[in-house]
Design an enzyme around this catalytic site. Structure first.
Site, PDB file in Angstrom:
ATOM      1  N   ARG A 108       0.828  -1.209   0.000  1.00  0.00           N
ATOM      2  CA  ARG A 108       0.000   0.000   0.000  1.00  0.00           C
ATOM      3  C   ARG A 108       0.860   1.257   0.000  1.00  0.00           C
ATOM      4  O   ARG A 108       1.966   1.273   0.539  1.00  0.00           O
ATOM      5  CB  ARG A 108      -0.907   0.033   1.235  1.00  0.00           C
ATOM      6  N   SER A 177       7.817  -5.214   6.698  1.00  0.00           N
ATOM      7  CA  SER A 177       7.593  -6.229   7.736  1.00  0.00           C
ATOM      8  C   SER A 177       8.278  -7.553   7.416  1.00  0.00           C
ATOM      9  O   SER A 177       7.632  -8.583   7.161  1.00  0.00           O
ATOM     10  CB  SER A 177       6.095  -6.400   7.969  1.00  0.00           C
ATOM     11  N   ASP A 230       5.520  -3.412  11.061  1.00  0.00           N
ATOM     12  CA  ASP A 230       4.111  -3.109  11.357  1.00  0.00           C
ATOM     13  C   ASP A 230       3.858  -2.921  12.859  1.00  0.00           C
ATOM     14  O   ASP A 230       3.038  -2.096  13.273  1.00  0.00           O
ATOM     15  CB  ASP A 230       3.181  -4.183  10.778  1.00  0.00           C
TER      16      ASP A 230
HETATM   17 MG    MG Z   1      -0.641  -6.298   8.738  1.00  0.00          MG
END
Ligand code: MG
Ligand code: ADP
Length: 499
Positions: A108, A177, A230
């Site tokens: 994103r 992440s 994250d």
């Molecule tokens: Mg996530």
């Protein structure tokens, strides 16, 4: 009656007796098989037990492992890595910042405008972009060029007057992440890929630098101000809304946690850390292990057959990736040893066919005849004709797996609170002011916690149960959605060179 008639009658009686005997035999066998299914569930339930006493042992083990991981590199299964984040947002951040989120279900790109006071977000724009299989397994250059050009298109589209000084370099929060060895707030080396990514020439490289170079090449005047995962993003966002937030936990496909630690307690890096104060420590708690965890034969076989055997032991009992799979393993054994799932052994023998959201939907089926359970079994597992009482037994299996997972995650959370003296167990040292415990907030994110209400309820209930009624009212678990996106942007604001 003639002799022949007598013989016929006797013959019929024998046949009737034989049929009755067969039926009784069948019923006895069937009852035995049903009994076997119930016994398997009972055994599983006993092996999965999480009494509050057992949970307190897990709490203690978590706190002990945290100490060990902070004392020396490799001193614990908990990596306890530095993030260099020593300044969490407090709601006063101002301006427009960008963020990238790589390593969750979607890649994103975000643009967020912070108001400057009162923890207010003025605009929040997001674009989701799938990452193709080729990019996931190609070269470093291809991946980072793709990311930079996606970002550039997004900036060009969204920059409608918000950006009053176009020539000023913009700051970006990059949520990445994957396991990283952090070098500073804004740089870190990729240790290894996970989650299906495998780009060999990126391992060992500074991923922020890779992105900075790709952005420069595409002509984007932007720089990575914060490289985080994250969990750290979630803590930052939690702190932006509420400065009593001291820890963050992710419970989605995987699970991890981070928290605010005193720098003088990070013994293994004493030479490196000059300033006193606090720093966010990324625990990588999915790899936590303790002999107090209630492990069953199903957990052992799951681990044995996994690509990362003996790793991520806590995660394998807790996170969304695995809960449905544990249930499937129990059901498979029940199908093999009883007749409660007719002709289902084959269908239940495929690893990971039962995804956790489906398991959750069966668990939460509130209809009196468990219609939804029947439908899911038919539509997704191609198993039909399962009796109501067998469906009830299946729901019980889901309940055992979820309850254990949620309660163990709760024990992990209280373990963190214990480590930082916020669990009420150590009087004054536990952060009590004027005899009262200090208010403590834990930010939580992730599809499993947010989307699965039974899981959430079990977790919240267990935290209160472990803490006890005197301390529990001072500990608040707060859902903090999109820590990995918005949290990274607010960190870019907090660490902006333009501030
Ligand atoms: Mg996530
Ligand atoms: P990620 O961990 O990939 O960043 P999420 O935090 O959204 O993504 O978590 C997604 C995971 O959460 C799914 O893989 C699934 O295991 C679990 N999940 C999502 N929704 C539900 C639900 N309604 N019930 C149970 N589990 C869910």
């Amino acid at each position: 009656m003639g002799g022949a008639g007598l013989g016929l009658a006797a013959g019929c009686a024998v046949a009737t007796c034989a049929i009755a005997a067969v039926m009784v035999g069948h019923r006895v066998r069937s009852r035995r098989r049903w009994g076997r299914a119930v016994a398997l569930v009972r055994e599983f339930e006993e092996a999965s037990a999480t009494s509050v006493g057992r949970l307190r042992q897990v709490v203690d083990a978590m706190a002990v492992e945290m100490h060990a991981g902070l004392a020396s590199e490799g001193g614990s299964k908990l990596r306890m890595s530095l993030t260099f984040i020593d300044n969490l947002p407090d709601g006063s951040e101002e301006g427009t910042y960008y963020a990238l989120d790589l390593g969750g279900t979607n890649f994103r790109v975000l643009q967020i405008q912070f108001s400057g006071k009162g923890s207010m977000i003025l605009t929040h724009r997001v674009q989701r972009q799938p990452i193709s299989q080729e990019l996931m397994t190609g070269t470093r250059e291809e991946l980072f060029n793709f990311i930079a050009s996606t970002l550039k298109q997004f900036v060009q589209r969204e920059d409608d007057g918000i950006d009053q000084i176009p020539d000023v370099r913009k700051d970006l929060g990059f949520t990445f992440s994957f396991p990283v060895r952090q070098l500073s707030v804004s740089s870190g080396l990729l240790i290894k890929w996970t989650k299906g990514f495998s780009i060999k020439d990126a391992v060992g490289k500074d991923v922020a630098q890779c992105l900075n170079e790709a952005m420069l090449k595409t002509g984007l005047n932007m720089r990575v101000a914060a490289l985080v995962n994250d969990t750290v993003g979630t803590l930052a966002l939690g702190h932006y809304y509420d400065v009593d937030t001291v820890a963050a936990v992710i419970i989605g496909t995987g699970t991890n946690a981070c928290y605010l630690e005193r720098t003088d307690a990070i013994i293994k890096y004493q030479g490196l850390l000059m300033n006193s104060g606090d720093m966010v420590v990324n625990m990588e708690w999915g790899n936590f292990w303790s002999s107090h965890l209630p492990r069953t034969p199903y957990d052992i076989s799951l681990d044995d057959e996994s690509p990362n055997r003996n790793e991520q032991g806590f995660e394998k009992m807790i996170s969304g990736m695995y809960l449905g799979e544990i249930v499937r393993r129990v059901l498979q054994r029940m199908a093999e040893e009883s007749d409660i799932f007719p002709d289902a052994v084959q269908n239940l023998s495929v690893p990971f066919v039962l995804r956790t959201p489906l398991m959750a939907a069966m668990h939460e089926d509130g209809s009196p005849d468990l219609r939804e359970v029947g439908r899911i079994l038919e539509d997704h597992l191609k198993i039909s004709g399962v009796s109501l009482k067998a469906r009830r037994l299946l729901v019980r299996v889901c309940d055992i797996v979820t309850r254990r997972a949620a309660r163990l995650a709760a024990a992990g959370i209280v373990g963190i609170l214990k480590k930082i003296g916020r669990d009420g167990s150590a009087g004054v040292a536990s952060g009590r002011t004027k005899g009262k415990p200090r208010r403590t907030v834990v930010a939580i994110e992730g599809g499993l916690y947010v989307g699965y209400s039974m899981f959430r309820e079990y977790l919240n209930e267990a935290v209160a149960e472990i803490l006890g009624e005197e301390v529990a009212p001072y500990v608040c678990l707060r859902v903090c959605e999109d820590g990995s996106g918005t949290g990274a942007a607010v960190l870019a604001a907090a660490y902006s060179s333009n501030r």
